[in-house]
Write a protein that holds these residues in place. Structure first.
Motif, PDB file in Angstrom:
ATOM      1  N   SER A  92      12.794   0.049   0.970  1.00 57.94           N
ATOM      2  CA  SER A  92      13.115  -1.109   0.135  1.00 57.94           C
ATOM      3  C   SER A  92      14.614  -1.170  -0.154  1.00 57.94           C
ATOM      4  O   SER A  92      15.201  -2.258  -0.226  1.00 57.94           O
TER       5      SER A  92
ATOM      6  N   THR B 114      -4.223  -6.769   2.787  1.00 57.18           N
ATOM      7  CA  THR B 114      -2.916  -6.121   2.641  1.00 57.18           C
ATOM      8  C   THR B 114      -1.780  -7.121   2.824  1.00 57.18           C
ATOM      9  O   THR B 114      -0.732  -6.996   2.189  1.00 57.18           O
TER      10      THR B 114
ATOM     11  N   ASN C 267       0.954  -7.871  -0.091  1.00 58.72           N
ATOM     12  CA  ASN C 267       2.392  -7.878   0.162  1.00 58.72           C
ATOM     13  C   ASN C 267       3.039  -9.181  -0.300  1.00 58.72           C
ATOM     14  O   ASN C 267       4.070  -9.175  -0.997  1.00 58.72           O
TER      15      ASN C 267
ATOM     16  N   THR D 174       2.671  -9.745  -4.337  1.00 57.33           N
ATOM     17  CA  THR D 174       3.541  -8.885  -5.142  1.00 57.33           C
ATOM     18  C   THR D 174       5.003  -9.297  -5.006  1.00 57.33           C
ATOM     19  O   THR D 174       5.748  -9.296  -5.994  1.00 57.33           O
TER      20      THR D 174
ATOM     21  N   GLY E 179       7.432  -5.823  -3.665  1.00 57.23           N
ATOM     22  CA  GLY E 179       6.534  -6.020  -2.536  1.00 57.23           C
ATOM     23  C   GLY E 179       6.622  -5.008  -1.422  1.00 57.23           C
ATOM     24  O   GLY E 179       5.794  -5.026  -0.509  1.00 57.23           O
ATOM     25  N   ILE E 180       7.591  -4.106  -1.469  1.00 62.65           N
ATOM     26  CA  ILE E 180       7.748  -3.091  -0.418  1.00 62.65           C
ATOM     27  C   ILE E 180       7.484  -1.719  -1.030  1.00 62.65           C
ATOM     28  O   ILE E 180       8.305  -1.198  -1.785  1.00 62.65           O
ATOM     29  N   GLN E 181       6.329  -1.153  -0.721  1.00 59.90           N
ATOM     30  CA  GLN E 181       5.930   0.108  -1.352  1.00 59.90           C
ATOM     31  C   GLN E 181       6.226   1.311  -0.451  1.00 59.90           C
ATOM     32  O   GLN E 181       6.459   1.171   0.745  1.00 59.90           O
TER      33      GLN E 181
ATOM     34  N   TYR F  63      -0.782  -2.302   5.928  1.00 59.57           N
ATOM     35  CA  TYR F  63       0.273  -2.760   5.016  1.00 59.57           C
ATOM     36  C   TYR F  63       1.661  -2.463   5.587  1.00 59.57           C
ATOM     37  O   TYR F  63       2.589  -3.271   5.422  1.00 59.57           O
ATOM     38  N   SER F  64       1.791  -1.318   6.250  1.00 64.28           N
ATOM     39  CA  SER F  64       3.090  -0.941   6.816  1.00 64.28           C
ATOM     40  C   SER F  64       3.582  -1.979   7.812  1.00 64.28           C
ATOM     41  O   SER F  64       4.777  -2.284   7.870  1.00 64.28           O
TER      42      SER F  64
ATOM     43  N   TRP G  97       2.779  -5.288   7.864  1.00 67.51           N
ATOM     44  CA  TRP G  97       3.201  -6.483   7.121  1.00 67.51           C
ATOM     45  C   TRP G  97       4.517  -6.241   6.391  1.00 67.51           C
ATOM     46  O   TRP G  97       5.365  -7.135   6.319  1.00 67.51           O
ATOM     47  N   MET G  98       4.685  -5.028   5.859  1.00 67.42           N
ATOM     48  CA  MET G  98       5.901  -4.682   5.115  1.00 67.42           C
ATOM     49  C   MET G  98       7.140  -4.825   5.999  1.00 67.42           C
ATOM     50  O   MET G  98       8.162  -5.384   5.583  1.00 67.42           O
TER      51      MET G  98
ATOM     52  N   THR H 201       7.521  -8.824   6.914  1.00 65.55           N
ATOM     53  CA  THR H 201       8.067  -9.640   5.830  1.00 65.55           C
ATOM     54  C   THR H 201       9.461  -9.157   5.432  1.00 65.55           C
ATOM     55  O   THR H 201      10.334  -9.968   5.106  1.00 65.55           O
TER      56      THR H 201
END
Length: 292
Positions: free
Chosen positions: A86, A208, A212, A215, A241-243, A268-269, A271-272, A275
């Protein structure tokens, strides 16, 4: 050591540490003292991270009627803080780097205590047959924060102080290098985790993605609601939004000993990175005339 382990334990931490070094060369102590003097942005970001995100994750798990294992996997994501990724995205987006770094470091320490509490409730709610005592590795987490984030950034700030001209010349090349490393890490993650990512997209791809986007959207709206400057809006959007996917995967596989709970984390990784890449492309092109 497998390819996935080599990437996760060696390549990724080393790459992020180098990026943090370059990031430090763009910072001066005044960037952090402004956060203390004007803490509104920090408090908004922290509220999103520690309160809103777990609530959103919980509501999505119920709304999508996820299986207990998938629901807990989503909750693991929603309770994790932001990570060095992030900070990287914030740098390329020309956001408030000091705010991003401060939020990451502070939320990471606080989450040592909040994650066990929230996940214990999630395990009891979604799967009453599971009885696991969750204890995060406090020392390992602090060492990770120090080694990947705090120490490299501090060294970079020292370079900025004593070799100012060099640091300024390196600002654009380091931002370019950060973008390249971001792409390489994304490709490496895809290649090393292909099998679990396919399963992840099938089982938890949609939820997920929504997690993303929602959030990040909440981060953006709360920051705009309180009339923060664009640089801080960008930082809070990204931090919300980036965990920290690495920490989330460790919790699922090493602490909870359930590889299936890592499936939403794999999805999720993807999409992270997607985006995050879109944000980097959108905001990284603009010209910044003044810092926050």
């Amino acid at each position: 050591m497998t390819a996935a382990e080599l990437i996760g334990k060696v390549f990724l931490p080393l790459s992020l540490a180098i990026i943090m070094l370059g990031m430090g060369m763009t910072l001066v102590p005044a960037d952090f003292t402004r956060i203390v003097k004007f803490p509104k942005a920090f408090l908004i970001g922290l509220t999103n991270q520690l309160i809103f995100l777990p609530i959103i994750g919980f509501l999505l798990a119920i709304t999508f009627d996820l299986s207990p294992v998938m629901a807990v996997g989503v909750m693991i994501l929603a309770t994790c803080p932001g990570g060095a990724t992030s900070n990287l995205i914030t740098q390329v987006c020309k956001g408030n780097i000091a705010l991003s770094v401060t939020l990451t470091a502070f939320a990471s320490v606080v989450s040592i205590f909040t994650i066990p509490f929230i996940l214990s409730y999630a395990l009891a709610y979604f799967d009453s047959t599971t009885d696991i005592a969750i204890q995060l590795p406090v020392l390992d987490t602090i060492v990770q924060i120090m080694g990947i984030t705090v120490i490299p950034i501090s060294i970079g700030m020292l370079i900025r102080k004593y070799k100012t001209n060099f640091a300024k010349r390196m600002e654009k090349p380091m931002r370019t290098a950060s973008t390249i490393i971001f792409i390489l890490v994304f490709i490496a993650v895809l290649g090393a985790n292909a099998a679990i990512l396919v399963d992840g997209m099938k089982a938890a791809g949609l939820v997920t993605l929504v997690l993303n986007l929602v959030t990040m959207g909440v981060g953006y709206l709360t920051a705009k609601l309180f009339k923060l400057k664009l640089e801080s809006v960008i930082s809070i959007t990204i931090e919300s939004g980036i965990q920290n996917g690495t920490l989330a995967f460790v919790i699922a596989t090493s602490i909870l000993n359930n590889i299936e709970m890592g499936i939403p984390i794999g999805a999720y990784s993807i999409w992270m990175f997607i985006t995050g890449g879109i944000l980097m492309w959108q905001f990284g092109r603009r010209t910044v005339t003044a810092s926050v």
